[in-house]
Write an enzyme that holds these catalytic residues in place. Structure first.
Site, PDB file in Angstrom:
ATOM      1  N   CYS A   1       0.851  -1.197   0.000  1.00 48.58           N
ATOM      2  CA  CYS A   1       0.000   0.000   0.000  1.00 48.58           C
ATOM      3  C   CYS A   1       0.886   1.246   0.000  1.00 48.58           C
ATOM      4  O   CYS A   1       0.591   2.250  -0.661  1.00 48.58           O
ATOM      5  CB  CYS A   1      -0.907   0.009   1.221  1.00 48.58           C
ATOM      6  SG  CYS A   1      -2.042  -1.379   1.327  1.00 48.58           S
TER       7      CYS A   1
ATOM      8  N   HIS B   1       1.025   5.121  -1.624  1.00 47.27           N
ATOM      9  CA  HIS B   1       0.338   6.020  -0.696  1.00 47.27           C
ATOM     10  C   HIS B   1       1.159   6.401   0.535  1.00 47.27           C
ATOM     11  O   HIS B   1       0.600   6.570   1.615  1.00 47.27           O
ATOM     12  CB  HIS B   1      -0.979   5.380  -0.245  1.00 47.27           C
ATOM     13  CG  HIS B   1      -1.988   5.236  -1.341  1.00 47.27           C
ATOM     14  ND1 HIS B   1      -2.641   6.311  -1.898  1.00 47.27           N
ATOM     15  CD2 HIS B   1      -2.446   4.133  -1.993  1.00 47.27           C
ATOM     16  CE1 HIS B   1      -3.486   5.892  -2.822  1.00 47.27           C
ATOM     17  NE2 HIS B   1      -3.372   4.578  -2.917  1.00 47.27           N
TER      18      HIS B   1
ATOM     19  N   ARG C   1     -13.116  -1.342  -1.903  1.00 44.67           N
ATOM     20  CA  ARG C   1     -11.995  -0.476  -2.268  1.00 44.67           C
ATOM     21  C   ARG C   1     -10.669  -1.150  -1.926  1.00 44.67           C
ATOM     22  O   ARG C   1      -9.730  -1.168  -2.738  1.00 44.67           O
ATOM     23  CB  ARG C   1     -12.128   0.857  -1.529  1.00 44.67           C
ATOM     24  CG  ARG C   1     -10.956   1.816  -1.696  1.00 44.67           C
ATOM     25  CD  ARG C   1     -10.789   2.316  -3.098  1.00 44.67           C
ATOM     26  NE  ARG C   1     -10.003   1.414  -3.930  1.00 44.67           N
ATOM     27  CZ  ARG C   1      -9.750   1.585  -5.208  1.00 44.67           C
ATOM     28  NH1 ARG C   1     -10.211   2.633  -5.847  1.00 44.67           N
ATOM     29  NH2 ARG C   1      -9.039   0.714  -5.883  1.00 44.67           N
TER      30      ARG C   1
ATOM     31  N   CYS D   1      -7.726  -2.635  -4.391  1.00 47.91           N
ATOM     32  CA  CYS D   1      -6.322  -2.203  -4.292  1.00 47.91           C
ATOM     33  C   CYS D   1      -5.390  -3.410  -4.241  1.00 47.91           C
ATOM     34  O   CYS D   1      -4.371  -3.447  -4.932  1.00 47.91           O
ATOM     35  CB  CYS D   1      -6.124  -1.349  -3.047  1.00 47.91           C
ATOM     36  SG  CYS D   1      -6.709   0.349  -3.205  1.00 47.91           S
TER      37      CYS D   1
END
Length: 275
Positions: free
Chosen positions: A184, A188, A232, A236
């Protein structure tokens, strides 16, 4: 040799100046693009189809169903039986009756089992809609989350389990894996990243986490459906080529808790609309 080096200085300076101008121009173009995208989203939000999902979800919440033919109006989402207002802004959280931290979708499944008499498989069936196949879960989630609109995120880490699950979510955020060796954090964890026209918020900052977390669930224009936070995060991980996470899994709840806590203080503004 000294004469040659001296003659190169003006050219080097010009190249540096040109590079600076190009960089500044690119930055302005990026800012302008982001501003135009924001305007477009604002225009769309004025007629957000998610309102239809919210209305359908409220009807499902109040409608007797399941083997016991009862509604979900006594479901305890953390603020007492039947209290929906503000509940999502405090989730995920620890629930004493289950002895675990649960996100909204886990808790909703629990209520459908304990109150309405569904089996666990029945309660969690069809979590994500598809063409010609709507999802009651997405509609219920749209209604429940809409009841926290405008309220500040207020996710606590008071219970030892909440602290443990938050740490697990943080570990998951940085865990690298899959065919691309992504995490992730690959997309991000820094400022200013973008993929195509999509900004990638830094979810380690309060501002970035607030901008991202507080706008989900969302109506996806490209899919014609309201997508939940579970969807969501599932999507991802799919794009990272991770193994497919099970719906309602504890690792997704942990990741949600990590992100929700980072977004504390931000006004919840979902269900929103996204591309």
């Amino acid at each position: 040799m000294k004469h040659i080096r001296a003659s190169l200085l003006p050219a080097a300076a010009l190249a540096a100046a040109a590079a600076a101008v190009l960089a500044a121009g690119a930055a302005r173009a990026q800012d302008n693009t982001a501003a135009e995208i924001a305007k477009y989203r604002q225009m769309l939000a004025e007629g957000n189809p998610a309102e239809l999902w919210e209305a359908a979800g409220e009807e499902l919440w109040k409608k007797p169903a399941g083997p016991r033919n009862v509604s979900l109006e006594q479901c305890d989402l953390g603020k007492g039986p039947g209290v929906v207002k503000g509940a999502y802004a405090e989730l995920p959280r620890f629930f004493p009756d289950t002895g675990k931290v649960m996100d909204l979708e886990q808790r909703l499944a629990y209520c459908r089992v304990t109150l309405q008499g569904l089996t666990r498989d029945e309660a969690m069936r069809n979590p994500f809609s598809a063409p010609g196949k709507s999802s009651d879960i997405e509609r219920l989630v749209a209604y429940i989350t809409s009841e926290s609109r405008g309220l500040p995120m207020n996710v606590q880490l008071k219970h030892p389990e909440e602290k443990r699950v938050y740490a697990l979510g943080q570990k998951m955020f940085f865990y690298r894996g899959g065919a691309y060796d992504f995490a992730c954090a690959t997309c991000h964890a820094v400022d200013g990243q973008r993929i195509r026209l999509q900004d990638l918020p830094n979810l380690l900052t309060q501002k970035g986490a607030q901008a991202a977390y507080t706008t989900w669930p969302a109506y996806r224009v490209s899919q014609g459906e309201v997508r939940t936070m579970q969807h969501r995060l599932y999507d991802c991980l799919r794009q990272q080529r991770f193994p497919e996470p099970a719906y309602g899994s504890d690792v997704i709840t942990a990741l949600s808790l990590f992100l929700a806590r980072n977004a504390n203080g931000g006004a919840y503004d979902g269900p929103s609309m996204k591309r």
